[in-house]
Motif scaffolding. Structure first.
Motif, PDB file in Angstrom:
ATOM      1  N   GLN A 131      34.103 -12.660  88.712  1.00  0.00           N
ATOM      2  CA  GLN A 131      32.685 -12.821  89.034  1.00  0.00           C
ATOM      3  C   GLN A 131      32.343 -14.298  89.236  1.00  0.00           C
ATOM      4  O   GLN A 131      31.616 -14.655  90.166  1.00  0.00           O
ATOM      5  N   LYS A 137      31.128 -15.567  92.798  1.00  0.00           N
ATOM      6  CA  LYS A 137      29.793 -16.134  92.947  1.00  0.00           C
ATOM      7  C   LYS A 137      29.828 -17.504  93.619  1.00  0.00           C
ATOM      8  O   LYS A 137      28.884 -17.878  94.334  1.00  0.00           O
ATOM      9  N   MET A 163      30.012 -16.642  97.180  1.00  0.00           N
ATOM     10  CA  MET A 163      28.713 -16.139  97.609  1.00  0.00           C
ATOM     11  C   MET A 163      27.722 -17.278  97.849  1.00  0.00           C
ATOM     12  O   MET A 163      26.942 -17.248  98.807  1.00  0.00           O
ATOM     13  N   VAL A 167      30.968 -12.016 100.014  1.00  0.00           N
ATOM     14  CA  VAL A 167      31.127 -12.401  98.606  1.00  0.00           C
ATOM     15  C   VAL A 167      32.480 -11.963  98.034  1.00  0.00           C
ATOM     16  O   VAL A 167      32.809 -12.298  96.901  1.00  0.00           O
ATOM     17  N   ILE A 175      25.542 -21.445  90.843  1.00  0.00           N
ATOM     18  CA  ILE A 175      25.547 -19.986  90.905  1.00  0.00           C
ATOM     19  C   ILE A 175      24.592 -19.426  89.859  1.00  0.00           C
ATOM     20  O   ILE A 175      24.203 -20.125  88.919  1.00  0.00           O
ATOM     21  N   HIS A 176      24.232 -18.159  90.016  1.00  0.00           N
ATOM     22  CA  HIS A 176      23.534 -17.461  88.937  1.00  0.00           C
ATOM     23  C   HIS A 176      24.533 -17.317  87.798  1.00  0.00           C
ATOM     24  O   HIS A 176      25.575 -16.667  87.959  1.00  0.00           O
ATOM     25  N   ASN A 182      26.927  -9.658  86.864  1.00  0.00           N
ATOM     26  CA  ASN A 182      26.168  -8.544  87.410  1.00  0.00           C
ATOM     27  C   ASN A 182      26.936  -7.241  87.230  1.00  0.00           C
ATOM     28  O   ASN A 182      28.152  -7.242  87.039  1.00  0.00           O
TER      29      ASN A 182
END
Length: 307
Positions: free
Chosen positions: A27, A31, A34, A46, A117-118, A122
């Protein structure tokens, strides 16, 4: 019976701690792709791809250069490299998610790339921020290598399946949200808005991913004692769950999709044929019951005459 070196046995319960750590690591890497890559429909920009050493982002444009992040499941490192010769190697055994997160961003910055990034995962029920996640800190090299070898076989067969479709079809690619390798065929028609509901994931993400009618299939390290091949349609046409299936495959009401356990494939006399029969039968269920054009199917490339 197939060669266990090619189709390795990997009971899910035996490697769940490694799987969950690796899930968070992919992830973080996904990300970064992304955040830097140009958007592509259905979030295709992504994803990660299976390669000859592991999973990689492929080249991501950063100014006039390319950045690539690649998991090497042979030497068990993450390679962070740029097209102008920059390279930082991050050994991964022994790292928690928090430490991996810090080291990856240190490496990216060292190569002159700034990215944000966040910072939380998720599509998981419990989303621990990456910088705080010391819970996931298990990486058994042999297990990660076996999973990658499962992905090699799945990728290879899914590529064959993909080649038989003449309409809009995705690449075979690894979605780090659900940790699955997938290929998706499209009818060409729009779909009703997706209701969303994935954990820790905005509904807008699901609406973009499922904006058009589709039949999607892939491999996932869940759904069976050793993982499973899966197939589903959105929207699912009437009677979809009653499709004729090859031996060993079932429809899961829990997941809303067809499942073919990996162990059924691994122990079959012809694993490739077993998976292709499953993929063909489940696509047929979506296409016939959903009134897809038969012209979307094409002859396999190997059956075509030479130019």
């Amino acid at each position: 019976m197939t060669d266990d070196a090619a189709w390795p046995a990997l009971p899910v319960e035996s490697w769940t701690p490694t799987r969950d750590t690796l899930h968070m690591w992919t992830q973080i890497v996904g990300k970064i792709r992304m955040a830097l890559a140009a958007p592509v429909n259905h979030w295709w920009h992504v994803t990660l791809r299976v390669d000859a050493r592991g999973l990689a982002t492929g080249g991501i444009p950063v100014g006039s250069r390319l950045l690539e992040l690649a998991f090497d499941f042979v030497d068990h490192v993450l390679l962070v490299r740029t097209s102008d010769g920059g390279l930082v190697t991050v050994p991964v055994p022994g790292l928690s998610v928090a430490r991996f997160y810090a080291e990856v961003f240190d490496a990216v910055r060292l190569l002159g790339v700034e990215v944000a990034i966040h910072p939380s995962p998720n599509e998981v029920e419990v989303a621990i921020p990456f910088a705080d996640d010391t819970v996931h800190a298990t990486y058994v090299p042999e297990q990660a290598n076996a999973f990658w070898r499962q992905l090699i076989q799945a990728d290879r067969v899914l590529q064959r399946f993909r080649s038989g479709f003449g309409g809009k079809v995705s690449p075979v690619h690894f979605f780090w949200g659900a940790m699955d390798l997938a290929v998706t065929r499209f009818s060409g028609r729009t779909a009703p808005p997706h209701p969303g509901g994935a954990p820790n994931c905005p509904d807008s993400v699901m609406r973009e991913g499922y904006s058009h009618e589709l039949s999607s299939a892939g491999f996932w390290p869940g759904g069976g004692s050793e993982g499973a091949f899966y197939s589903y349609a959105y929207p699912a046409p009437d009677g979809y769950a009653e499709a004729d299936l090859p031996d060993g495959a079932t429809f899961s009401a829990e997941f809303g999709e067809f499942l073919l356990p990996y162990e059924v494939v691994r122990t079959s006399p012809d694993p490739d044929a077993t998976v292709l029969a499953f993929l063909g039968a489940t696509y047929d269920a979506a296409a016939r019951r959903g009134d897809w054009s038969p012209d979307l199917l094409i002859r396999p490339h190997h059956a075509r005459s030479e130019r």
